[in-house]
Design an enzyme around this catalytic site. Structure first.
Site, PDB file in Angstrom:
ATOM      1  N   LYS A  22      -1.429  36.009 -31.074  1.00 43.70           N
ATOM      2  CA  LYS A  22      -1.403  37.297 -30.365  1.00 43.70           C
ATOM      3  C   LYS A  22      -2.833  37.830 -30.171  1.00 43.70           C
ATOM      4  O   LYS A  22      -3.199  38.254 -29.081  1.00 43.70           O
ATOM      5  CB  LYS A  22      -0.588  38.320 -31.174  1.00 43.70           C
ATOM      6  CG  LYS A  22      -0.800  39.756 -30.715  1.00 43.70           C
ATOM      7  CD  LYS A  22      -0.145  40.773 -31.635  1.00 43.70           C
ATOM      8  CE  LYS A  22      -0.896  41.115 -32.890  1.00 43.70           C
ATOM      9  NZ  LYS A  22      -1.800  42.278 -32.843  1.00 43.70           N
ATOM     10  N   ASN A  23      -3.628  37.781 -31.246  1.00 41.87           N
ATOM     11  CA  ASN A  23      -4.949  38.411 -31.173  1.00 41.87           C
ATOM     12  C   ASN A  23      -5.960  37.580 -30.386  1.00 41.87           C
ATOM     13  O   ASN A  23      -7.059  38.043 -30.100  1.00 41.87           O
ATOM     14  CB  ASN A  23      -5.470  38.719 -32.585  1.00 41.87           C
ATOM     15  CG  ASN A  23      -4.715  39.897 -33.188  1.00 41.87           C
ATOM     16  OD1 ASN A  23      -3.965  40.582 -32.492  1.00 41.87           O
ATOM     17  ND2 ASN A  23      -4.911  40.124 -34.480  1.00 41.87           N
ATOM     18  N   ARG A  92      -3.873  49.675 -29.561  1.00 43.42           N
ATOM     19  CA  ARG A  92      -5.315  49.954 -29.524  1.00 43.42           C
ATOM     20  C   ARG A  92      -6.093  48.856 -28.820  1.00 43.42           C
ATOM     21  O   ARG A  92      -7.160  49.111 -28.274  1.00 43.42           O
ATOM     22  CB  ARG A  92      -5.823  50.126 -30.943  1.00 43.42           C
ATOM     23  CG  ARG A  92      -4.924  51.031 -31.729  1.00 43.42           C
ATOM     24  CD  ARG A  92      -5.330  51.069 -33.151  1.00 43.42           C
ATOM     25  NE  ARG A  92      -6.596  51.745 -33.289  1.00 43.42           N
ATOM     26  CZ  ARG A  92      -6.752  53.047 -33.221  1.00 43.42           C
ATOM     27  NH1 ARG A  92      -5.721  53.824 -33.042  1.00 43.42           N
ATOM     28  NH2 ARG A  92      -7.934  53.586 -33.359  1.00 43.42           N
ATOM     29  N   CYS A 116      -4.131  56.009 -36.275  1.00 40.51           N
ATOM     30  CA  CYS A 116      -3.408  54.738 -36.402  1.00 40.51           C
ATOM     31  C   CYS A 116      -2.901  54.613 -37.830  1.00 40.51           C
ATOM     32  O   CYS A 116      -3.497  55.173 -38.752  1.00 40.51           O
ATOM     33  CB  CYS A 116      -4.378  53.613 -36.072  1.00 40.51           C
ATOM     34  SG  CYS A 116      -3.799  51.967 -36.445  1.00 40.51           S
ATOM     35  N   ARG A 121      -9.937  53.640 -37.110  1.00 33.38           N
ATOM     36  CA  ARG A 121     -10.154  52.668 -36.046  1.00 33.38           C
ATOM     37  C   ARG A 121     -10.807  53.226 -34.774  1.00 33.38           C
ATOM     38  O   ARG A 121     -10.237  53.173 -33.693  1.00 33.38           O
ATOM     39  CB  ARG A 121      -8.831  51.975 -35.694  1.00 33.38           C
ATOM     40  CG  ARG A 121      -8.200  51.315 -36.891  1.00 33.38           C
ATOM     41  CD  ARG A 121      -6.990  50.516 -36.517  1.00 33.38           C
ATOM     42  NE  ARG A 121      -7.329  49.266 -35.867  1.00 33.38           N
ATOM     43  CZ  ARG A 121      -6.421  48.447 -35.368  1.00 33.38           C
ATOM     44  NH1 ARG A 121      -5.145  48.758 -35.418  1.00 33.38           N
ATOM     45  NH2 ARG A 121      -6.792  47.319 -34.815  1.00 33.38           N
ATOM     46  N   ASP A 306      -5.274  41.026 -42.212  1.00 34.08           N
ATOM     47  CA  ASP A 306      -3.928  40.917 -41.622  1.00 34.08           C
ATOM     48  C   ASP A 306      -2.963  40.101 -42.489  1.00 34.08           C
ATOM     49  O   ASP A 306      -1.785  39.981 -42.156  1.00 34.08           O
ATOM     50  CB  ASP A 306      -4.006  40.296 -40.220  1.00 34.08           C
ATOM     51  CG  ASP A 306      -4.614  41.253 -39.204  1.00 34.08           C
ATOM     52  OD1 ASP A 306      -4.705  42.445 -39.505  1.00 34.08           O
ATOM     53  OD2 ASP A 306      -4.994  40.783 -38.112  1.00 34.08           O
ATOM     54  N   ILE A 328     -11.517  46.314 -45.172  1.00 31.80           N
ATOM     55  CA  ILE A 328     -11.683  46.443 -43.707  1.00 31.80           C
ATOM     56  C   ILE A 328     -11.106  47.771 -43.199  1.00 31.80           C
ATOM     57  O   ILE A 328     -11.729  48.459 -42.401  1.00 31.80           O
ATOM     58  CB  ILE A 328     -11.016  45.256 -42.969  1.00 31.80           C
ATOM     59  CG1 ILE A 328     -11.480  43.915 -43.547  1.00 31.80           C
ATOM     60  CG2 ILE A 328     -11.279  45.339 -41.455  1.00 31.80           C
ATOM     61  CD1 ILE A 328     -12.925  43.571 -43.347  1.00 31.80           C
ATOM     62  N   ARG A 398       5.945  43.591 -32.443  1.00 30.82           N
ATOM     63  CA  ARG A 398       4.649  43.662 -31.753  1.00 30.82           C
ATOM     64  C   ARG A 398       3.884  42.356 -31.891  1.00 30.82           C
ATOM     65  O   ARG A 398       3.067  42.023 -31.031  1.00 30.82           O
ATOM     66  CB  ARG A 398       3.777  44.771 -32.366  1.00 30.82           C
ATOM     67  CG  ARG A 398       4.292  46.147 -32.118  1.00 30.82           C
ATOM     68  CD  ARG A 398       3.333  47.160 -32.658  1.00 30.82           C
ATOM     69  NE  ARG A 398       2.016  46.957 -32.052  1.00 30.82           N
ATOM     70  CZ  ARG A 398       0.977  47.728 -32.269  1.00 30.82           C
ATOM     71  NH1 ARG A 398       1.070  48.753 -33.077  1.00 30.82           N
ATOM     72  NH2 ARG A 398      -0.184  47.479 -31.686  1.00 30.82           N
TER      73      ARG A 398
HETATM   74  N1  EPU Z   1     -14.783  49.895 -36.479  1.00 31.58           N
HETATM   75  C1  EPU Z   1     -15.619  50.949 -36.257  1.00 31.58           C
HETATM   76  N2  EPU Z   1     -16.062  51.173 -34.976  1.00 31.58           N
HETATM   77  C2  EPU Z   1     -15.692  50.375 -33.929  1.00 31.58           C
HETATM   78  C3  EPU Z   1     -14.839  49.285 -34.180  1.00 31.58           C
HETATM   79  C4  EPU Z   1     -14.402  49.066 -35.470  1.00 31.58           C
HETATM   80  O1  EPU Z   1     -15.965  51.691 -37.163  1.00 31.58           O
HETATM   81  O2  EPU Z   1     -16.129  50.626 -32.803  1.00 31.58           O
HETATM   82  C5  EPU Z   1     -14.292  49.645 -37.846  1.00 31.58           C
HETATM   83  C6  EPU Z   1     -12.762  49.754 -37.935  1.00 31.58           C
HETATM   84  O3  EPU Z   1     -12.334  51.092 -38.099  1.00 31.58           O
HETATM   85  C7  EPU Z   1     -12.454  48.881 -39.123  1.00 31.58           C
HETATM   86  C8  EPU Z   1     -13.518  47.772 -39.009  1.00 31.58           C
HETATM   87  O4  EPU Z   1     -14.545  48.305 -38.180  1.00 31.58           O
HETATM   88  O5  EPU Z   1     -12.637  49.598 -40.298  1.00 31.58           O
HETATM   89  C9  EPU Z   1     -13.033  46.465 -38.415  1.00 31.58           C
HETATM   90  O6  EPU Z   1     -12.294  46.715 -37.243  1.00 31.58           O
HETATM   91  P1  EPU Z   1     -12.225  45.708 -36.027  1.00 31.58           P
HETATM   92  O7  EPU Z   1     -12.864  46.349 -34.850  1.00 31.58           O
HETATM   93  O8  EPU Z   1     -12.712  44.366 -36.424  1.00 31.58           O
HETATM   94  O9  EPU Z   1     -10.657  45.650 -35.761  1.00 31.58           O
HETATM   95  P2  EPU Z   1     -10.002  45.477 -34.366  1.00 31.58           P
HETATM   96  O10 EPU Z   1     -10.870  44.632 -33.532  1.00 31.58           O
HETATM   97  O11 EPU Z   1      -9.561  46.795 -33.851  1.00 31.58           O
HETATM   98  C10 EPU Z   1      -8.742  43.252 -34.866  1.00 31.58           C
HETATM   99  C11 EPU Z   1      -7.308  42.807 -34.868  1.00 31.58           C
HETATM  100  C12 EPU Z   1      -6.587  43.447 -36.039  1.00 31.58           C
HETATM  101  C13 EPU Z   1      -7.302  43.031 -37.319  1.00 31.58           C
HETATM  102  C14 EPU Z   1      -8.785  43.431 -37.256  1.00 31.58           C
HETATM  103  C15 EPU Z   1      -9.593  42.969 -38.441  1.00 31.58           C
HETATM  104  C16 EPU Z   1      -6.880  42.403 -32.540  1.00 31.58           C
HETATM  105  C17 EPU Z   1      -6.174  42.797 -31.297  1.00 31.58           C
HETATM  106  N3  EPU Z   1      -6.687  43.172 -33.617  1.00 31.58           N
HETATM  107  O12 EPU Z   1      -8.690  44.667 -34.714  1.00 31.58           O
HETATM  108  O13 EPU Z   1      -5.261  42.933 -36.037  1.00 31.58           O
HETATM  109  O14 EPU Z   1      -6.715  43.661 -38.429  1.00 31.58           O
HETATM  110  O15 EPU Z   1      -9.371  42.867 -36.060  1.00 31.58           O
HETATM  111  O16 EPU Z   1      -9.533  41.595 -38.575  1.00 31.58           O
HETATM  112  O17 EPU Z   1      -7.563  41.401 -32.553  1.00 31.58           O
HETATM  113  C18 EPU Z   1      -2.947  42.974 -36.404  1.00 31.58           C
HETATM  114  O18 EPU Z   1      -2.851  41.965 -35.688  1.00 31.58           O
HETATM  115  O19 EPU Z   1      -2.005  43.390 -37.124  1.00 31.58           O
HETATM  116  C19 EPU Z   1      -4.204  43.718 -36.431  1.00 31.58           C
HETATM  117  C20 EPU Z   1      -4.285  44.970 -36.826  1.00 31.58           C
END
Ligand code: EPU
Length: 418
Positions: A22-23, A92, A116, A121, A306, A328, A398
């Site tokens: 999915k991701n 998101r 969230c 996030r 995850d 995280i 999802r």
């Molecule tokens: N963060 C910030 N600022 C930003 C972006 C992120 O402070 O601009 C912080 C977040 O709040 C968090 C950390 O950085 O504390 C890491 O977040 P990240 O941006 O890596 O998460 P994401 O890209 O929003 C993806 C996956 C998530 C997975 C995380 C961590 C996708 C679509 N989603 O989210 O997947 O948990 O990386 O590996 O790729 C899931 O599939 O259940 C899921 C939540």
């Protein structure tokens, strides 16, 4: 609203195949915005988040044709460079259209995600990165508006902290920027590498994906491509835990064993037998008796956040005390009180959970709070005595395609009730 009704106590046996990720599929779908030629993606899981992204792309101007797990995307023209609040609040990852829209059409209007279930996030790092590539950004009425009428230009972007979709968003912006972009402290997740592979097939010049420094030489235009999405490491990991927790003998096929290395290592330390029968399978054999092992979530190749909830379910059945640390997300222990309702002994203190086992779980009514939390409740229910009813399984839909059918095929007593 659908519920799962699960009667625990059956060891899972046989083979269970992993789906496409999915991701990985989410950014790949967004990448189709970067070209006026068709992009064909195979092995796209038919889960709710993917349908949400497809809806968003249709509104933006993409023709989307779905045939089983193959999706053909065609965006001759960007009609509306916008991601509305109604969609972003449900998913998101909608913010993944930001980079490609600014790169292709010089303009994007994307709703800020808001709160969230697993943490705050924010997307501030996506925004800062785009500004460094020359976009002008304004925020009003809950939306951010990015414009780059003359196009983006290459720059060095240093991520303050590692962000998976932030890296993907900026990568998609950089491929059409003028000159060289260097992404430092980039995410090294397999999903980033898969996106880079797709972009390279489309004509992008990218080096270093999978390391923390990614270099991109911008090109004038990208073309169409055909690409198969990688296996879902989180789904594969969830099935491995299902085999172990039920004391079963389960082979997870069509997966990439390297991508679940951190989980497999923890399971082996716990005394669970995990072997690799071939390049794309992992076999777990368990007596249902194993030891507690501490775990801290980290960015890839560390232990995936995850899989933290699923691992916690496993540790409720382990002998001893396991300290599970979530680094995280700040609020990703919502499954703990629900597992406790089933009899688990878990104490939470900030980022740390202490899980004392083994505790015999009993079926109860529980509520799913987010995608991976729901998976951990399914795992707890598979080993609990009696019947568990899990409410709000739309969360699990999802990210897991027909999980109840897949688990039932290897012996689980699970069905969906309306
Ligand atoms: N963060 C910030 N600022 C930003 C972006 C992120 O402070 O601009 C912080 C977040 O709040 C968090 C950390 O950085 O504390 C890491 O977040 P990240 O941006 O890596 O998460 P994401 O890209 O929003 C993806 C996956 C998530 C997975 C995380 C961590 C996708 C679509 N989603 O989210 O997947 O948990 O990386 O590996 O790729 C899931 O599939 O259940 C899921 C939540």
């Amino acid at each position: 609203m659908d519920k799962f009704v699960i009667t625990g106590g059956t060891a899972l046996r046989g083979e269970i195949a992993a789906n496409g990720s999915k991701n990985s599929a989410l950014p790949a779908l967004a990448a189709a915005l970067l070209t006026e030629e068709p992009v064909i993606l195979h092995r796209v899981p038919r889960v709710r988040d993917i349908r949400t992204m497809e809806r968003l792309l249709v509104d933006i101007g993409t023709g989307v044709e779905v045939d089983g797990q193959t999706v053909r995307l065609h965006t001759p023209k960007i009609v509306s460079p916008e991601a509305p609040y109604e969609l972003v609040k449900t998913m998101r990852a909608s913010s993944l259209v930001l980079g490609p829209l600014v790169a292709r059409s010089g303009r994007a209007r994307v709703s800020l995600p808001g709160g969230c279930a697993i943490g705050t996030r924010p997307i501030n790092l996506h925004i800062l990165g785009l500004e460094q590539l020359g976009a002008t950004i304004h925020q009003s009425h809950g939306y951010i508006e990015a414009v780059a009428p003359e196009g983006l230009r290459g720059a060095t972007v240093y991520f303050d902290r590692i962000t998976v979709t932030g890296t993907e968003d900026l990568l998609m912006a950089a491929v059409l920027a003028k000159g060289e972009t260097v992404l430092r402290n980039a995410a090294r997740e397999p999903e980033v590498v898969d996106l880079a592979d797709l972009l390279i097939k489309m004509g992008a010049k990218i080096e270093g994906a999978g390391t923390s420094t990614i270099r991109v030489q911008g090109v004038e235009r990208l073309g169409g491509a055909e690409h198969t999405i990688i296996a879902d490491r989180i789904e594969a990991g969830t099935f491995l835990v299902a085999g172990a927790i039920t004391g079963g003998d389960l082979t997870v096929t069509e997966c990439n064993p390297e991508h679940v290395g951190a989980l497999v290592s923890k399971m082996q330390q716990a005394g669970i037998d995990v072997t690799q029968p071939d390049a794309t399978s992992l076999r777990v054999r368990s007596t249902g008796r194993f030891r507690s092992v501490d775990m801290t979530t980290e960015e890839y190749p560390g232990f995936a956040t995850d899989l933290q909830a699923q691992y916690m379910a496993l540790m409720t059945q382990a002998e001893g005390i396991a300290i599970v640390v979530e680094t995280i997300f700040e609020n990703r222990f919502m499954h703990a009180p629900e597992l406790a309702r089933m009899g688990a002994n878990i104490r939470i203190d900030g980022k740390q959970a202490m899980v004392a086992g083994p505790r015999s779980l009993t079926g109860a009514g529980v509520t799913a709070s987010d995608l991976r939390a729901s998976a951990s409740l399914v795992l707890g229910a598979l080993v609990a005595k009696g019947e568990t009813v899990i409410d709000r399984v739309y969360h699990i839909d999802r990210g897991y395609e027909k999980i109840e059918a897949k688990l039932a095929a290897v012996g689980a007593k699970i069905h969906r009730a309306e």
